[in-house]
Design an enzyme around this catalytic site. Structure first.
Site, PDB file in Angstrom:
ATOM      1  CG  ASN A 110      -0.399   0.709   2.406  1.00 31.18           C
ATOM      2  OD1 ASN A 110      -0.460   1.929   2.517  1.00 31.18           O
ATOM      3  ND2 ASN A 110       0.195  -0.051   3.325  1.00 31.18           N
ATOM      4  CG  PHE A 114      -0.336   9.281   7.136  1.00 34.45           C
ATOM      5  CD1 PHE A 114      -0.207   7.925   7.353  1.00 34.45           C
ATOM      6  CD2 PHE A 114       0.560  10.132   7.769  1.00 34.45           C
ATOM      7  CE1 PHE A 114       0.796   7.412   8.170  1.00 34.45           C
ATOM      8  CE2 PHE A 114       1.572   9.635   8.588  1.00 34.45           C
ATOM      9  CZ  PHE A 114       1.680   8.274   8.792  1.00 34.45           C
ATOM     10  CB  SER A 174       3.883   5.589   7.242  1.00 34.01           C
ATOM     11  OG  SER A 174       3.406   5.468   5.904  1.00 34.01           O
ATOM     12  CG  ASN A 176       3.124   4.388   1.914  1.00 32.22           C
ATOM     13  OD1 ASN A 176       3.922   4.027   1.058  1.00 32.22           O
ATOM     14  ND2 ASN A 176       2.386   3.541   2.605  1.00 32.22           N
ATOM     15  CB  THR A 177       4.220  10.575   4.957  1.00 33.86           C
ATOM     16  OG1 THR A 177       2.833  10.233   4.997  1.00 33.86           O
ATOM     17  CG2 THR A 177       4.382  12.076   5.145  1.00 33.86           C
ATOM     18  CE  LYS A 215       2.630   0.059  12.930  1.00 29.37           C
ATOM     19  NZ  LYS A 215       1.223  -0.114  12.483  1.00 29.37           N
ATOM     20  CG  ASN A 244       4.410   1.313   9.561  1.00 28.80           C
ATOM     21  OD1 ASN A 244       3.703   0.835   8.679  1.00 28.80           O
ATOM     22  ND2 ASN A 244       4.168   2.496  10.105  1.00 28.80           N
TER      23      ASN A 244
END
Length: 340
Positions: A110, A114, A174, A176-177, A215, A244
């Protein structure tokens, strides 16, 4: 029931199936049909970071970002639920498609970014929920907030979530940021966690204290884990979630294998458990650990506990196994010895 629903869900793209599943669970919960969806396990109490959990198997953040489906998810038998990641302001996340199944590997990639409706919407949703179990709220920063001001975003979310959460998770891992994982750098992390700990204790002085967890990523070298453990022990943080998603694609092939984003599911199990075990050794049992990443069967949940976790969380394994995985994990942990 999930064995019948899975082929229909897998005929849809991954994000549409995600939404359809949550909608169907909501219908089942409101119609008193959850007994046909899942049988909650018998209690297996665990005490961790000052909280009593009815069982050690929880839902990881990401499935219910806005807290829209807490009641339905709570009826599945989880020992705790974590919602989010939530940011101060609403944001759409990355363009679709941004979620991909890799069935041959029991994995998911994925790059959601966010996507959420913002902290105010989450607070409203939690306020409307009838769920009274253990609730974690996972907080992050907006993508356009520079890292030098990231702590302001986390502080705002911490303050808004505080009255409703059983615990707060700080997500700086994450992939993805853009730039988010840079906050895991030792000196940056020391300042960042120090400021959030000050806010946590200030909030605690006005009422009940809430635990704060961090996390972390699975893609950390030993030297990085050494520095992080030192910071965490010095900070007095309550818990760590290992881990994560990963940016690694080792051993992954086939359709969608090289899509950008975080990889979760079965291939993550080994690396996430290695980080968990390493952090447990470095922390010496002084900080509680939640193990998440790659659990697709009960034996793997028990292995996370044996590696040093007090609790475990599921997400991608549910995509492939359905709600029966919850009870299977609880029972295997019970069989191998109560972690409490």
């Amino acid at each position: 029931m999930y064995s019948f629903a899975r082929p229909l869900l897998f005929a849809l793209d991954a994000e549409t199936a995600h939404r359809a599943t949550l909608y169907a669970l909501g219908v089942a919960e409101r119609s008193n049909l959850m007994k046909y969806v899942a049988q909650p396990p018998a209690p297996l109490p665990v005490h961790a970071f000052g909280i009593d959990f009815p069982n050690p198997v929880g839902l990881a953040a990401g499935l219910d970002k806005n807290g829209d489906h807490i009641d339905a998810l709570g009826a599945l038998g989880f020992g705790f639920i974590e919602i989010g990641t939530v940011t101060p302001r609403p944001q759409e996340g990355n363009p679709r498609p941004r979620m991909f199944r890799l069935p041959a590997h029991e994995a998911v990639i994925n790059r959601m970014g966010f996507n959420n409706d913002g902290i105010d919407a989450l607070v409203r949703n939690v306020g409307k929920s009838t769920y009274r179990g253990v609730l974690g709220i996972n907080i992050g920063k907006n993508k356009d907030t520079p890292n030098e001001r990231a702590v302001d975003d986390y502080r705002l979310c911490l303050e808004r979530a505080w009255p409703l959460a059983s615990y707060i998770t700080v997500n700086i891992s994450s992939p993805n940021t853009r730039g988010l994982r840079d906050l895991q750098d030792e000196e940056t992390l020391r300042r960042f966690i120090g400021e959030l700990r000050e806010t946590q204790e200030r909030l605690a002085s006005t009422g009940k204290r809430k635990p704060m967890l961090l996390k972390i990523a699975p893609d950390l070298a030993d030297a990085e884990l050494d520095g992080m453990a030192e910071v965490l022990l010095a900070s007095g943080i309550d818990g760590v979630i290992c881990t994560n998603t990963t940016v690694s694609r080792e051993g992954i092939d086939g359709e969608h294998a090289q899509e950008a984003g975080g990889l979760s599911g079965a291939p993550l199990f080994t690396s996430s458990t290695t980080v968990l075990r390493g952090m447990h050794e470095r922390l010496g049992g002084r900080i509680a650990i939640v193990g998440v990443g790659g659990i697709t069967e009960g034996a793997q949940a028990a292995e996370k506990i044996a590696a040093g976790a007090s609790l475990v969380q599921l997400y991608s394994g549910m995509v492939y196994r359905g709600p029966s995985l919850i009870g299977e994990c609880v029972e295997e942990i019970r069989r191998q010895g109560n972690p409490a």
